[in-house]
Design a protein around this motif. Structure first.
Motif, PDB file in Angstrom:
ATOM      1  N   CYS A  96      -0.934 -10.760   3.519  1.00 17.15           N
ATOM      2  CA  CYS A  96      -0.264  -9.760   4.350  1.00 17.15           C
ATOM      3  C   CYS A  96      -0.311  -8.403   3.669  1.00 17.15           C
ATOM      4  O   CYS A  96      -0.468  -8.294   2.447  1.00 17.15           O
ATOM      5  N   ILE A  97      -0.210  -7.349   4.491  1.00 14.06           N
ATOM      6  CA  ILE A  97      -0.230  -5.960   4.019  1.00 14.06           C
ATOM      7  C   ILE A  97       1.075  -5.310   4.433  1.00 14.06           C
ATOM      8  O   ILE A  97       1.528  -5.457   5.577  1.00 14.06           O
ATOM      9  N   VAL A  98       1.693  -4.571   3.506  1.00 13.15           N
ATOM     10  CA  VAL A  98       2.949  -3.879   3.811  1.00 13.15           C
ATOM     11  C   VAL A  98       2.844  -2.436   3.318  1.00 13.15           C
ATOM     12  O   VAL A  98       2.006  -2.098   2.487  1.00 13.15           O
ATOM     13  N   GLY A  99       3.722  -1.583   3.869  1.00  8.03           N
ATOM     14  CA  GLY A  99       3.847  -0.210   3.384  1.00  8.03           C
ATOM     15  C   GLY A  99       2.645   0.668   3.613  1.00  8.03           C
ATOM     16  O   GLY A  99       2.421   1.615   2.858  1.00  8.03           O
ATOM     17  N   ALA A 100       1.863   0.403   4.661  1.00  7.25           N
ATOM     18  CA  ALA A 100       0.647   1.178   4.909  1.00  7.25           C
ATOM     19  C   ALA A 100       0.972   2.465   5.668  1.00  7.25           C
ATOM     20  O   ALA A 100       1.678   2.440   6.678  1.00  7.25           O
ATOM     21  N   HIS A 101       0.438   3.605   5.164  1.00  7.79           N
ATOM     22  CA  HIS A 101       0.633   4.885   5.836  1.00  7.79           C
ATOM     23  C   HIS A 101      -0.257   4.975   7.078  1.00  7.79           C
ATOM     24  O   HIS A 101      -1.120   4.121   7.313  1.00  7.79           O
ATOM     25  N   LEU A 106       0.813  -1.220   0.000  1.00  9.41           N
ATOM     26  CA  LEU A 106       0.000   0.000   0.000  1.00  9.41           C
ATOM     27  C   LEU A 106       0.847   1.270   0.000  1.00  9.41           C
ATOM     28  O   LEU A 106       0.330   2.359   0.287  1.00  9.41           O
ATOM     29  N   SER A 107       2.124   1.163  -0.349  1.00  3.13           N
ATOM     30  CA  SER A 107       3.000   2.338  -0.310  1.00  3.13           C
ATOM     31  C   SER A 107       2.596   3.396  -1.316  1.00  3.13           C
ATOM     32  O   SER A 107       2.936   4.571  -1.168  1.00  3.13           O
ATOM     33  N   ALA A 108       1.861   3.026  -2.382  1.00  6.32           N
ATOM     34  CA  ALA A 108       1.432   3.989  -3.402  1.00  6.32           C
ATOM     35  C   ALA A 108      -0.021   4.400  -3.224  1.00  6.32           C
ATOM     36  O   ALA A 108      -0.611   5.009  -4.114  1.00  6.32           O
ATOM     37  N   SER A 109      -0.606   4.070  -2.078  1.00  5.13           N
ATOM     38  CA  SER A 109      -2.009   4.403  -1.801  1.00  5.13           C
ATOM     39  C   SER A 109      -2.068   5.420  -0.664  1.00  5.13           C
ATOM     40  O   SER A 109      -1.918   5.059   0.502  1.00  5.13           O
ATOM     41  N   PRO A 110      -2.266   6.693  -0.971  1.00  2.36           N
ATOM     42  CA  PRO A 110      -2.252   7.716   0.079  1.00  2.36           C
ATOM     43  C   PRO A 110      -3.485   7.739   0.959  1.00  2.36           C
ATOM     44  O   PRO A 110      -3.449   8.301   2.052  1.00  2.36           O
ATOM     45  N   TYR A 111      -4.586   7.140   0.490  1.00  2.00           N
ATOM     46  CA  TYR A 111      -5.837   7.246   1.242  1.00  2.00           C
ATOM     47  C   TYR A 111      -6.652   5.982   1.037  1.00  2.00           C
ATOM     48  O   TYR A 111      -6.550   5.316   0.001  1.00  2.00           O
ATOM     49  N   ILE A 112      -7.444   5.652   2.033  1.00  3.65           N
ATOM     50  CA  ILE A 112      -8.339   4.500   1.932  1.00  3.65           C
ATOM     51  C   ILE A 112      -9.654   4.856   2.623  1.00  3.65           C
ATOM     52  O   ILE A 112      -9.660   5.573   3.633  1.00  3.65           O
ATOM     53  N   ASP A 113     -10.784   4.416   2.051  1.00  2.00           N
ATOM     54  CA  ASP A 113     -12.068   4.634   2.705  1.00  2.00           C
ATOM     55  C   ASP A 113     -12.602   3.290   3.205  1.00  2.00           C
ATOM     56  O   ASP A 113     -11.935   2.246   3.109  1.00  2.00           O
ATOM     57  N   LEU A 125       4.071  -1.790   8.600  1.00  2.00           N
ATOM     58  CA  LEU A 125       5.068  -0.732   8.482  1.00  2.00           C
ATOM     59  C   LEU A 125       6.316  -1.172   7.724  1.00  2.00           C
ATOM     60  O   LEU A 125       7.174  -0.355   7.422  1.00  2.00           O
ATOM     61  N   ARG A 126       6.412  -2.442   7.431  1.00  2.00           N
ATOM     62  CA  ARG A 126       7.633  -2.977   6.834  1.00  2.00           C
ATOM     63  C   ARG A 126       7.591  -2.883   5.310  1.00  2.00           C
ATOM     64  O   ARG A 126       6.561  -2.604   4.708  1.00  2.00           O
ATOM     65  N   THR A 127       8.754  -3.164   4.718  1.00  2.00           N
ATOM     66  CA  THR A 127       8.842  -3.166   3.265  1.00  2.00           C
ATOM     67  C   THR A 127       8.472  -4.538   2.730  1.00  2.00           C
ATOM     68  O   THR A 127       8.536  -5.549   3.442  1.00  2.00           O
ATOM     69  N   LEU A 128       8.104  -4.567   1.473  1.00  2.00           N
ATOM     70  CA  LEU A 128       7.761  -5.829   0.834  1.00  2.00           C
ATOM     71  C   LEU A 128       8.943  -6.789   0.840  1.00  2.00           C
ATOM     72  O   LEU A 128       8.783  -7.991   1.091  1.00  2.00           O
ATOM     73  N   ASP A 129      10.147  -6.286   0.609  1.00  2.00           N
ATOM     74  CA  ASP A 129      11.317  -7.158   0.540  1.00  2.00           C
ATOM     75  C   ASP A 129      11.576  -7.856   1.871  1.00  2.00           C
ATOM     76  O   ASP A 129      11.864  -9.067   1.909  1.00  2.00           O
ATOM     77  N   SER A 130      11.459  -7.123   2.974  1.00  2.00           N
ATOM     78  CA  SER A 130      11.730  -7.745   4.277  1.00  2.00           C
ATOM     79  C   SER A 130      10.701  -8.815   4.600  1.00  2.00           C
ATOM     80  O   SER A 130      11.030  -9.871   5.155  1.00  2.00           O
ATOM     81  N   VAL A 131       9.447  -8.583   4.233  1.00  2.00           N
ATOM     82  CA  VAL A 131       8.404  -9.577   4.499  1.00  2.00           C
ATOM     83  C   VAL A 131       8.619 -10.831   3.650  1.00  2.00           C
ATOM     84  O   VAL A 131       8.486 -11.965   4.140  1.00  2.00           O
TER      85      VAL A 131
END
Length: 576
Positions: free
Chosen positions: A523-528, A494-501, A550-556
């Motif tokens: 799993c979900i990664v990169g969430a603001h 979700l690193s490229a998703s600035p907003y979610i409803d 909060l982690r990166t895709l690579d680490s997961v």
């Protein structure tokens, strides 16, 4: 001395003359005076032509430049923007106010003035509620199509005057059919006068830029018409124009119902604000000062209020007249005041000189002023580069040709909103692979050479997750999953998703449940931060590893690979 930004703070921003007068340099006076006279020379023939296009007496067009310029100089934030009648608004008034007037010329003029007053009222409301977002309602592609449609409609409306025939019709195609049937009755002398005027205007614009070519052509045509007695030969002329300044009077609002007046005023405001701010921004960037787009509502409102009290019709800032003002050397809105003073002298002492002005010349002035609105190159470029932008422009163009200026601009604004929603409903969903030798991931469909992930689907929605695109994203991921039966892990970046409803969060919850029923880890990664708050509220923290958010895709993926051993390897390219 205080900085410009400090001077613009607080209440001083509401009265820009306090700023530019405080900075005024004596050397600027000569430039503003020359620019004002030059603008007046441009405004006289154009205002006469646009008033005729609107179906109003010729002096009404001069009122628009004279009074609108003074009103804008008091409250406008641009230093080069010139205010006056425009082709699109003139045609809109002709179509809408004309139909409401029922053939009564006096009522027609009153409705036109009332529309200007209503525009001023809407400008005040828009300023109070900070509705400068209006300038973004119509995309550039929509504006290209709208201008092309308006240009073609205006050209078709002027061709009967150029050929010396009656014309008629309700839209572009109706006018074209009627004109085709009347071409055989053309007055060749009228046609010759109009074509000669067009050629002189085009040649003058090409070889004498910045000179009062239009005024020269008008003066020459009046001289020849008087010398050869053209009115006695059946050549239509402007006729007598009343001398003197306009009598000020408050428009009567009881003439029209609100539902009749509002569409006219809203359409004029949308056109005027978009065109005016677009032109003003270009000159502000050129001269290195900031434009207050919210203040432009007050400037435009003051201009239209002054015009309404002086029996005019809605006015706007336009690129062509502003370019004349700028090329004349305008440093401040004082140039508009000089222009207004010059036009007032014309109304007081020189209107008799305009009596024998052939209407074919006015038609030629309009044609030369608007033909550039039809930007064929821009339409071809959009067809090659972005089909969706081309289709947006085509919608605006066809709607103006079929429905008219008012309905066209409103439909164009509506089309802009729907196109925005359509684009947002189909975001790019990047299914990721690893860039060789790195811990970074990229879209497999857009980049060659990325290493595919085995038994893993990693995707990145490149947009906010909203109700309009949630189902599209879910369908795309589920389809990809069903094509890969051996998948053991699905990762959402979700690193490229600035907003979610709420709909976006529930889509992720549905995706989790779908995968869990098939014994696949999600799993979900990169969430603001905002995304994490809503995901927790929807219960995803209980169903997925919230520590990975909060982690990166690579680490997961590396952790999953280590935990699963060889079950989740990364496929490496085989050596040739």
């Amino acid at each position: 001395m205080k900085s410009l930004s400090l001077q613009r703070s607080g209440w001083m921003r509401m009265f820009p003359p306090l700023i530019w007068l405080a900075e005024y340099q004596p050397s600027w006076l000569r430039h503003d005076a020359i620019a004002g006279v030059t603008l007046a020379a441009y405004a006289i023939p154009v205002s006469l032509a646009y008033a005729g296009l609107a179906g109003l007496p010729p002096q009404v067009g001069i009122y628009g430049y004279m009074l609108g310029g003074i009103g804008y100089a008091l409250l406008g934030s641009s230093r080069q923007l010139a205010i006056g009648p425009t082709s699109a608004i003139s045609l809109m008034i002709a179509g809408t106010a004309g139909s409401l007037a029922g053939g009564d010329a006096v009522r027609f003029a009153q409705i036109a003035s009332l529309a200007a007053c209503a525009v001023a009222l809407l400008c005040l409301i828009a300023w109070l509620f900070k509705l400068s977002i209006l300038v973004r309602l119509v995309s550039d592609s929509i504006l290209v199509g709208f201008k092309a449609g308006a240009g073609l409609t205006i050209i078709m409306s002027q061709l009967p005057s150029l050929f010396g025939v009656a014309g008629g019709g309700h839209n572009f195609f109706d006018r074209a059919i009627r004109l085709a049937g009347q071409v055989g009755d053309s007055n060749l002398l009228v046609l010759a006068i109009g074509v000669a005027a067009i050629l002189l205007l085009l040649l003058g614009g090409r070889f004498l830029p910045g000179r009062p070519v239009g005024l020269t052509v008008v003066a020459l045509s009046i001289f020849l018409a008087t010398l050869f007695g053209l009115p006695s030969l059946g050549i239509q002329v402007t006729g007598s124009i009343p001398e003197g300044l306009p009598a000020f009077q408050v428009p009567t609002f009881g003439m029209l119902e609100f539902q009749e007046l509002f569409p006219i005023a809203a359409g004029c405001l949308l056109l005027a604000y978009i065109e005016g701010v677009s032109a003003a921004r270009s000159f502000a960037a050129k001269h290195g000062y900031s434009l207050d787009v919210r203040q432009e509502f007050l400037g435009l409102g003051a201009a239209n209020l002054a015009v309404a009290f002086g029996h005019g019709y809605p006015v706007a800032g336009g690129l062509s007249q502003s370019a004349v003002n700028d090329s004349g050397g305008a440093r401040t809105p004082l140039a508009l005041v000089v222009c207004s003073f010059a036009l007032a002298l014309c109304l007081l002492f020189f209107t008799g000189l305009l009596t024998n002005l052939p209407k074919a010349v006015l038609a030629g002035i309009v044609l030369v002023a608007v033909y550039k609105l039809v930007d064929v190159r821009a339409l071809i470029w959009m067809w090659r580069v972005s089909r969706i932008d081309f289709y947006a422009a085509a919608i605006a163009l066809v709607s103006v040709l079929l429905l008219g200026i008012l309905q066209g601009v409103l439909l164009a604004a509506l089309a802009s909103i729907f196109l925005l929603l359509a684009r947002a409903s189909r975001p790019n969903i990047a299914f990721l692979g690893r860039l060789p030798g790195t811990g970074r991931y990229s879209d497999r469909a857009r980049h060659e050479g990325v290493e595919p992930l085995v038994n893993v689907i990693a995707f990145r929605p490149e947009a906010s997750l909203l109700y309009i695109n949630a189902e599209t994203i879910l369908d795309a991921v589920v389809t990809a999953f069903r094509k890969s039966p051996d998948v053991k892990l699905v990762a959402c970046d979700l690193s490229a998703s600035p907003y979610i409803d709420l709909a976006g969060a529930r889509m992720l919850l549905d995706l989790h449940d779908e995968l869990a029923s098939r014994h696949v880890t999600f799993c979900i990664v990169g969430a603001h931060a905002q995304l994490r708050d809503l995901l927790r509220a929807e219960g995803l923290a209980d169903k997925t590893d919230s520590g990975a958010w909060l982690r990166t895709l690579d680490s997961v993926l590396e952790e999953s690979k280590a935990r699963e051993g060889s079950d989740l390897p990364l496929e490496r390219p085989t050596a040739p």
